[in-house]
Write an enzyme that holds these catalytic residues in place. Structure first.
Site, short mmCIF file in Angstrom:
data_model
loop_
_atom_site.label_atom_id
_atom_site.label_comp_id
_atom_site.label_asym_id
_atom_site.label_seq_id
_atom_site.Cartn_x
_atom_site.Cartn_y
_atom_site.Cartn_z
N ASP A 273 0.87 -1.17 0.00
CA ASP A 273 0.00 0.00 0.00
C ASP A 273 0.91 1.23 0.00
O ASP A 273 2.08 1.15 0.37
CB ASP A 273 -0.91 -0.01 1.23
CG ASP A 273 -2.01 1.03 1.14
OD1 ASP A 273 -2.17 1.63 0.07
OD2 ASP A 273 -2.71 1.24 2.15
N ASP B 13 -3.73 7.06 -3.93
CA ASP B 13 -5.08 7.51 -4.25
C ASP B 13 -5.72 8.19 -3.03
O ASP B 13 -5.19 8.13 -1.93
CB ASP B 13 -5.94 6.33 -4.71
CG ASP B 13 -5.97 5.22 -3.66
OD1 ASP B 13 -4.93 4.55 -3.49
OD2 ASP B 13 -7.01 5.05 -2.99
N ALA C 174 -11.83 1.83 -0.27
CA ALA C 174 -12.71 2.55 0.64
C ALA C 174 -14.02 1.83 0.93
O ALA C 174 -15.07 2.47 1.07
CB ALA C 174 -12.97 3.96 0.12
N CYS D 150 -13.12 -26.42 15.14
CA CYS D 150 -12.09 -26.28 14.11
C CYS D 150 -11.01 -27.32 14.39
O CYS D 150 -10.82 -27.73 15.55
CB CYS D 150 -11.50 -24.87 14.16
SG CYS D 150 -10.07 -24.60 13.09
N CYS E 150 -6.32 -25.21 17.27
CA CYS E 150 -7.54 -25.75 17.89
C CYS E 150 -7.39 -27.23 18.24
O CYS E 150 -8.10 -27.74 19.11
CB CYS E 150 -8.73 -25.54 16.96
SG CYS E 150 -9.08 -23.79 16.69
#
Length: 655
Positions: free
Chosen positions: A90, A125, A196, A282, A287
Site C-alpha cells: 500500500d 489515491d 474505501a 475447528c 484448535c
C-alpha cells in the site's frame, strides 16, 4: 511482467494463475497484511511463508521509519520482510484516510516502491469515505485520476519493473465508481483494487459493498485481476468471489486476535463466550492443541499469537473451500449457505437480482455439480435465467401445457407413458417455468434437486409463465396452445397428431435449444439416426445417413458435442458471427491441426458466447478451422491476451 490465465470458473468467480515476475499465484487468494517491522509482526513469517503466496505490507511506514527504509533500500523489501514470494504494498492511502494527510508526494512513493523491489505497488489515491457530499467525492476522484495518470506515465518513462494497482474510488456514488473504473481501465493498470469499502463492511452495509463491486467490475477489463481492499472476514469471501473478486487482503486475523476474537467462516466469536466449550469447532493446529479454556488461560501475548494463527488458518481454509466449489460448479450453493450467516449478507445477495443479466454472461453453461435449490434466492440464479431465455429458441408449432406429479423422476420422458408426437409438451415447473418434454435431459433440467416449495415460492414464477404463454400465443396462435392443466388427461389429445421419429425430433429440439438455430431441418430429419445406449437406454450418438457420427451426447449434461462432420453442419446452418471465434492467420495452421486456441490469437468472436459452450473456430474469411469448447466468454475472448481461449476438439483440414 504479469500474465493472468483462467483455469476454472463458476458464477463470475474464477480460479486463475497470476504470474508476477515469474512468481505464480493461484487466485482467488488472501494476502495477509504484514507489518514491515518484523518485531511488530504477531504471526511468525515461517507460518506466513507456509500458507501464503502473496502478502501485502505498507510502503509508507517503511518510507517514514528510518531504519526500515535503510534496510529496504539496501537489501530490498523481500529481505526486510523475510518473504521471497510476491509482495504487494500500500502507498499510504490508508494513513491518508485515517489521518487526513501523509508526508510524501504521490510520485515519490511510487518511485520508492520501485526502488525497494516491490512486486506490485499502489498509487497514492484518495480513499473517499462513504456518505460524503457529492462535491467532495467528485473532487477527490478527480485528484485520484490525476495521480493515477501521472503514476502510469512515470512508470512508462522510467521503465519500472513495478506493477501498479489502480484503485477504484467514488465513495458510495455508483456512477462515480463507474466513472472511476472506466478511466482507470483506459490507463492500463495491472491490477484494480476496489477501495474505501472497509467502513461499509464494519457497519454491515454489505448491500452497498456488493453494488460497488458489481458497478466497478462492469467497466473494468476482464483480463485483469480485481482486488477487494480490506476484505478479510471469511464469511464475505464466497459472495465477493462470485462477483469476480480475485484478491483480498486484511489484518483482521491479527486485529481480531488482539481483542480475543475467534474467526469462523460464518462469523466471529469472543473467546470469553466459548471458553466453556469442550473443544473448538475447528481442527487447525491451534484448535487441535488447545481447548478453549486452555487458550483463554494463557498470557495475553501467547493467546494473541495463537488466536491470530487460528484466524489465519480459517481464512485460508475458506478460500480453499471456495476454490473447490468453483472446480465443482457449486459456488452458488456455497454463497447461498454463507449469506445466511447474517441478515445483511442475505440482503446483499438479494440485490444481485438487478444485475443477473450481466452476471449470467460469465456463468458457465454446464457444471459438474447439479443445481441445488437452497431457498427462494435460487429462483434468480443464472442457470434459471438462461433457461427461461433459451426457451424462446425452440421452434414451436403446436403446444400442450401440462403438469406432472412431483413424484415423477427426472428426466420425465423416461418415466412417462407418452405417445410420441410432433407436439411440444411443456411441463410446468415451479423454478424453471417450463421444461419442454423433448429437451428434458439438458443441464440443469434433469440435473437438479428441488424440495416441495411453499405457495409463496410457487407464485414467484407466475409472471414468467404468463408472459411466456402470451409470447407463444403471438408466435403460433392461441388455437395451437392447449393447457391441459394435469398430466393425467393429456393422452386423449394425441390421437389427431402426427406420429414421428421421437428421437430425431428430440435431437432437433435439443440443437435448437443449444444453438438457437434449426440445425436438423425437415430433410435431415429423415436421414439421421439416433443411437441409444444398450445399457442405460440414454441418447448417445447422432449419425448421418452413411453412419458417420455428427454429434455425441455427453452423459453428465446432455449437451450435443459435434464431430468434424457435426461442426461443418453447424458452420453451414449457423450464420456468421454466431458461435464463432475468429483467429488471425498466425493461428490458422495450428487450429487446423487440432491444437488449442490461445487468447492472443483471437481477433473477433460472437459476443454472446458463454463459458464452456461448444464453438466454431474460423479465420477472418469465415473458413472453418476447428471446433471445441470456449473457456472464455464473448467479452473475455476480446480482452484477454494470454491463456487458453478455446479447448479444441478437432481441426478441419483444407478442402
Amino acid at each position: 511482467m504479469m500474465t493472468f490465465e483462467i483455469k476454472h470458473r463458476d458464477a463470475m468467480g474464477r480460479i486463475g494463475i497470476l504470474n508476477i515476475n515469474g512468481k505464480k499465484i493461484e487466485t482467488p487468494t488472501i494476502m495477509p497484511v504484514i507489518h514491515p517491522n518484523p518485531k511488530k509482526q504477531i504471526v511468525s513469517m515461517d507460518l506466513i511463508n507456509k500458507l501464503a503466496d502473496v502478502i501485502i505490507t505498507n510502503s509508507y511506514i517503511t518510507y517514514k521509519t528510518k531504519h526500515l527504509r535503510e534496510i529496504a533500500e539496501e537489501k530490498g523489501i523481500h529481505k526486510l520482510i523475510g518473504f521471497d514470494k510476491v509482495i504487494v504494498t500500500d502507498s499510504g492511502s490508508f494513513q491518508l484516510g485515517v489521518y487526513g494527510d501523509v508526508e510524501v508526494e504521490p510520485l515519490e512513493i511510487v518511485e520508492f516502491q520501485e526502488r525497494i523491489g516491490v512486486d506490485v505497488g499502489t498509487i497514492l489515491d484518495i480513499p473517499t469515505p462513504p456518505d460524503v457530499d457529492r462535491d467532495r467525492a467528485e473532487r477527490e476522484l478527480e485528484e485520484t485520476l490525476k495521480r493515477a495518470k501521472a503514476s502510469i506515465e512515470l512508470k512508462k518513462e522510467r521503465d519500472f519493473k513495478l506493477l501498479l494497482n489502480g484503485t477504484i474510488q467514488g465513495s458510495t456514488y455508483l456512477d462515480l465508481r463507474q466513472e472511476s473504473a472506466k478511466e482507470m481501465a483506459k490507463l492500463g493498470f495491472d491490477i484494480y483494487p476496489i477501495g474505501a469499502v472497509v467502513p461499509l463492511m464494519e457497519q454491515y452495509r454489505y448491500r452497498e459493498v456488493v453494488e460497488i463491486i458489481i458497478n466497478s467490475k462492469m467497466y473494468l477489463p476482464t483480463s485483469k485481476p480485481v482486488h477487494l481492499f480490506g476484505c478479510g472476514h471469511p464469511m464475505f469471501f464466497a459472495l465477493a468471489v462470485a462477483l469476480g473478486c480475485d484478491l483480498f487482503d486484511s489484518a483482521a486475523y491479527a486485529l481480531y486476535a488482539k481483542d480475543d476474537r475467534y474467526l469462523t467462516e460464518t462469523g466471529t466469536l469472543h473467546l470469553e463466550d466459548i471458553k466453556d466449550l469442550k473443544a473448538f469447532p475447528c481442527s487447525c493446529p491451534v484448535c487441535s492443541s488447545y481447548t478453549p479454556r486452555e487458550l483463554a488461560s494463557l498470557d495475553k501475548k501467547d493467546r494473541e499469537r495463537l488466536l491470530a494463527e487460528h484466524n489465519l488458518y480459517v481464512t485460508f481454509e475458506e478460500m480453499n473451500r471456495i476454490k473447490e466449489a468453483i472446480r465443482e460448479g457449486s459456488l452458488w450453493e456455497l454463497v447461498e449457505e454463507r449469506v445466511r450467516c447474517h441478515p445483511k449478507l442475505l440482503e446483499a445477495y438479494r440485490v444481485l437480482r438487478k444485475y443477473m443479466d450481466y452476471i449470467e454472461r460469465f456463468d458457465p453453461v454446464t457444471k459438474k455439480s447439479a443445481f441445488f435449490y437452497t431457498g427462494v434466492e435460487s429462483m434468480f440464479r443464472p442457470e434459471v435465467l438462461r433457461h427461461k431465455k433459451r426457451l424462446k429458441r425452440i421452434k414451436y408449432e403446436k403446444v400442450y401445457i401440462t403438469t406432472v406429479s412431483s413424484s415423477v423422476e427426472k428426466p420425465y420422458h423416461e418415466h412417462l407413458n407418452v405417445i410420441e408426437t410432433d407436439v411440444d409438451i411443456l411441463i410446468k415447473h415451479p423454478v424453471f417455468g417450463f421444461i419442454p418434454y423433448y429437451i428434458d435431459t439438458f443441464y440443469p433440467l434433469s440435473q437438479h434437486e428441488i424440495p416441495e416449495l411453499f405457495d409463496y415460492e410457487k407464485e414467484i414464477d407466475k409472471k414468467f409463465v404468463d408472459d411466456f404463454i402470451n409470447w407463444l400465443k403471438k408466435k403460433i396462435g392461441e388455437d395451437n396452445i392447449l393447457d391441459i392443466m394435469t398430466y393425467n388427461y393429456y393422452i386423449n389429445y394425441f390421437s389427431a397428431t402426427k406420429k414421428i421419429d421421437a428421437d430425431a425430433l428430440r435431437i432437433r429440439k435439443m440443437l435448437q435449444y443449444q444453438y438457437g438455430f434449426d440445425i436438423i431441418d425437415d430433410e435431415l430429419m429423415d436421414k439421421i439416426k439416433v443411437v441409444r445406449s444398450k445399457t442405460t437406454g440414454r441418447l448417445r450418438q447422432v449419425l448421418d445417413e452413411n453412419g458417420n457420427i455428427l454429434f455425441s451426447i455427453r452423459s453428465n449434461d446432455n449437451l450435443l458435442i459435434p464431430s468434424e462432420r457435426g461442426a461443418k453442419l453447424l458452420w453451414k446452418k449457423i450464420p456468421f458471427p454466431k458461435y464463432r471465434v475468429v483467429v488471425n492467420r498466425e493461428a490458422e495452421k495450428f487450429a487446423r491441426e487440432g491444437r488449442n486456441v490461445f487468447a492472443k490469437f483471437v481477433v473477433d468472436c460472437d459476443e454472446d458466447i458463454r463459458p464452456y459452450e461448444e464453438v466454431l473456430v474460423v479465420n477472418e474469411d469465415d473458413e472453418l478451422l476447428a471446433y471445441g469448447t470456449a473457456i472464455l466468454n464473448g467479452i473475455e475472448l476480446k480482452e484477454f491476451n494470454y491463456g487458453l481461449a478455446v479447448k479444441v476438439r478437432g481441426g478441419v483440414k483444407n478442402g
